[in-house]
Design a protein around this motif. Structure first.
Motif, PDB file in Angstrom:
ATOM      1  N   ASN A   1       0.836  -1.127  -0.053  1.00  0.00           N
ATOM      2  CA  ASN A   1      -0.050  -0.229  -0.164  1.00  0.00           C
ATOM      3  C   ASN A   1       0.823   1.140   0.091  1.00  0.00           C
ATOM      4  O   ASN A   1       0.067   2.340   0.248  1.00  0.00           O
ATOM      5  N   GLY A   2       2.169   1.102  -0.392  1.00  0.00           N
ATOM      6  CA  GLY A   2       2.790   2.138  -0.245  1.00  0.00           C
ATOM      7  C   GLY A   2       3.694   2.383   1.243  1.00  0.00           C
ATOM      8  O   GLY A   2       4.105   3.490   1.504  1.00  0.00           O
ATOM      9  N   PHE A   3       3.334   1.356   2.017  1.00  0.00           N
ATOM     10  CA  PHE A   3       3.634   1.559   3.291  1.00  0.00           C
ATOM     11  C   PHE A   3       3.159   2.652   4.139  1.00  0.00           C
ATOM     12  O   PHE A   3       3.931   3.180   5.087  1.00  0.00           O
ATOM     13  N   SER A   4       2.296   3.253   3.933  1.00  0.00           N
ATOM     14  CA  SER A   4       1.849   4.142   4.857  1.00  0.00           C
ATOM     15  C   SER A   4       0.085   4.311   4.478  1.00  0.00           C
ATOM     16  O   SER A   4      -0.133   4.486   3.141  1.00  0.00           O
ATOM     17  N   ASP A   5      -0.718   4.721   5.327  1.00  0.00           N
ATOM     18  CA  ASP A   5      -2.020   5.269   5.084  1.00  0.00           C
ATOM     19  C   ASP A   5      -2.012   6.444   4.824  1.00  0.00           C
ATOM     20  O   ASP A   5      -2.990   7.098   3.999  1.00  0.00           O
ATOM     21  N   ASP A   6      -0.925   7.294   5.440  1.00  0.00           N
ATOM     22  CA  ASP A   6      -0.856   8.811   4.901  1.00  0.00           C
ATOM     23  C   ASP A   6      -0.405   8.807   3.638  1.00  0.00           C
ATOM     24  O   ASP A   6       0.408   8.515   3.251  1.00  0.00           O
ATOM     25  N   ILE A   7      -1.326   9.785   2.806  1.00  0.00           N
ATOM     26  CA  ILE A   7      -0.773   9.786   1.612  1.00  0.00           C
ATOM     27  C   ILE A   7       0.390  10.665   1.181  1.00  0.00           C
ATOM     28  O   ILE A   7       1.220  10.229   0.441  1.00  0.00           O
ATOM     29  N   ASP A   8       0.822  11.728   1.917  1.00  0.00           N
ATOM     30  CA  ASP A   8       1.952  12.421   1.786  1.00  0.00           C
ATOM     31  C   ASP A   8       3.246  11.247   1.880  1.00  0.00           C
ATOM     32  O   ASP A   8       4.259  11.452   1.350  1.00  0.00           O
ATOM     33  N   LYS A   9       3.133  10.773   2.981  1.00  0.00           N
ATOM     34  CA  LYS A   9       4.179   9.578   3.475  1.00  0.00           C
ATOM     35  C   LYS A   9       4.005   8.668   2.430  1.00  0.00           C
ATOM     36  O   LYS A   9       5.319   8.295   1.888  1.00  0.00           O
ATOM     37  N   MET A  10       3.219   8.067   1.995  1.00  0.00           N
ATOM     38  CA  MET A  10       3.247   7.051   0.691  1.00  0.00           C
ATOM     39  C   MET A  10       3.757   7.699  -0.516  1.00  0.00           C
ATOM     40  O   MET A  10       4.523   6.918  -1.032  1.00  0.00           O
ATOM     41  N   GLN A  11       3.704   9.000  -0.658  1.00  0.00           N
ATOM     42  CA  GLN A  11       4.311   9.468  -1.936  1.00  0.00           C
ATOM     43  C   GLN A  11       5.683   9.501  -1.740  1.00  0.00           C
ATOM     44  O   GLN A  11       6.716   9.375  -2.435  1.00  0.00           O
ATOM     45  N   GLN A  12       6.106   9.702  -0.546  1.00  0.00           N
ATOM     46  CA  GLN A  12       7.738   9.891   0.025  1.00  0.00           C
ATOM     47  C   GLN A  12       8.177   8.532  -0.196  1.00  0.00           C
ATOM     48  O   GLN A  12       9.204   8.411  -0.916  1.00  0.00           O
ATOM     49  N   ASN A  13       7.545   7.523   0.175  1.00  0.00           N
ATOM     50  CA  ASN A  13       7.953   6.323  -0.004  1.00  0.00           C
ATOM     51  C   ASN A  13       8.198   5.626  -1.359  1.00  0.00           C
ATOM     52  O   ASN A  13       9.165   4.966  -1.841  1.00  0.00           O
ATOM     53  N   ILE A  14       7.221   6.129  -2.133  1.00  0.00           N
ATOM     54  CA  ILE A  14       7.044   5.730  -3.698  1.00  0.00           C
ATOM     55  C   ILE A  14       8.366   6.398  -4.378  1.00  0.00           C
ATOM     56  O   ILE A  14       9.118   5.852  -5.199  1.00  0.00           O
ATOM     57  N   VAL A  15       8.976   7.639  -3.903  1.00  0.00           N
ATOM     58  CA  VAL A  15       9.939   8.454  -4.545  1.00  0.00           C
ATOM     59  C   VAL A  15      11.108   7.412  -4.158  1.00  0.00           C
ATOM     60  O   VAL A  15      12.099   7.411  -4.912  1.00  0.00           O
ATOM     61  N   ARG A  16      11.380   7.037  -2.821  1.00  0.00           N
ATOM     62  CA  ARG A  16      12.491   6.089  -2.432  1.00  0.00           C
ATOM     63  C   ARG A  16      12.399   4.988  -3.304  1.00  0.00           C
ATOM     64  O   ARG A  16      13.547   4.356  -3.615  1.00  0.00           O
TER      65      ARG A  16
END
Length: 279
Positions: free
Chosen positions: A89-104
């Motif tokens: 799920n991008g490793f976060s329920d929080d959308i901003d954090k998910m986006q940061q994880n996707i960049v990584r």
């Protein structure tokens, strides 16, 4: 020896694979299995969250982000074919954090990544429709902002998360396609009717079909149904774990070593991997 193709070249090749035809994208769980699949001629590979978690003694969904990112980088660096990341799920329920994880995740060298519409590690339940669509839109933006051509696969998990509703799966697939997904994926569907419904909902975008067990379909069958990509999830990893457990149980229970008959030799494996030693 690997290292001949850049991440950009592998990403370009991965995008081309999704334009037409049908290909199998098998799922290794470590460098050795990734290299074997490349040697066998597969055009791309995908990570398996369950296979890697089980190899590390954990249930699916229990691994932390840093462990997964290190694994993805190791896989991507080990082969010259594209890697798609099972990014849950991008490793976060929080959308901003998910986006940061996707960049990584993009920085790890993957050619594509998938995002699920269900919370991390949960056996049942999906995000509500609006939240799920918003998350796919956010995932698309995060990838695009990296400037890299990384393919986004949107997954709807209803058929493996206790909500097997084909109408809702179709609804989500259509919305995810409109939200910017390049590939659509509804793991757990099995019938020809359900496959046809998902292919139609994709509106010309690539559809990934999960073939985790002996369903009776060949690559040719699935290609004829409009499927463009076929994955096997954790099934190859389970084959290895099943063989390990059966032979180990024979030894523990009966003192019987017959399970070692006809297995590949140490010499054969050495020869297979010798070319990957850097001079």
């Amino acid at each position: 020896m690997t290292g001949l193709r850049t991440a950009a070249e592998k990403r370009e090749e991965f995008a081309k694979l999704h334009k037409d035809g049908c290909f199998v994208i098998p799922n290794p769980w470590n460098v050795g299995t990734a290299r074997c699949l490349e040697d066998l001629g597969f055009k791309a590979i995908a990570s398996t969250s369950s296979g890697h978690a089980h190899a590390n003694g954990l249930p699916d969904g229990a691994q932390d982000l840093d462990t997964v990112l290190a694994h993805l980088k190791e896989l991507a660096d080990s082969v010259d074919i594209p890697l798609n990341a099972d990014f849950e799920n991008g490793f976060s329920d929080d959308i901003d954090k998910m986006q940061q994880n996707i960049v990584r995740c993009v920085a790890a060298g993957v050619a594509g990544l998938s995002i699920e519409d269900a919370p991390q590690g949960e056996a049942t339940g999906l995000y509500d429709f609006d939240t799920a669509v918003t998350r796919i839109k956010a995932a698309r933006r995060a990838i695009d902002q990296t400037g890299e051509r990384v393919l986004l696969t949107a997954r709807t998990e209803g058929f493996i998360r206790g909500a097997p509703d084909i109408d809702e799966s179709v609804r989500r697939m259509k919305a995810f396609a409109d939200a910017g997904a390049d590939c659509l994926y509804a793991p757990g569907i099995k019938s020809r009717e359900h496959i046809a419904a998902i292919v139609q909902a994709a509106g010309g975008r690539a559809v990934n079909f999960l073939n985790p067990t002996a369903l009776g379909y060949t690559v040719e069958d699935l290609a004829g149904m409009g499927v463009r990509r076929i994955s096997v999830g954790g099934s190859l990893a389970r084959v290895a774990m099943d063989a390990f457990l059966r032979v180990a149980q024979d030894i523990a229970r009966d003192g019987n070593f017959d399970g070692f008959a006809n297995v590949i030799s140490n010499a054969d494996l050495n020869q297979r991997f010798e070319k990957h030693i850097k001079a």
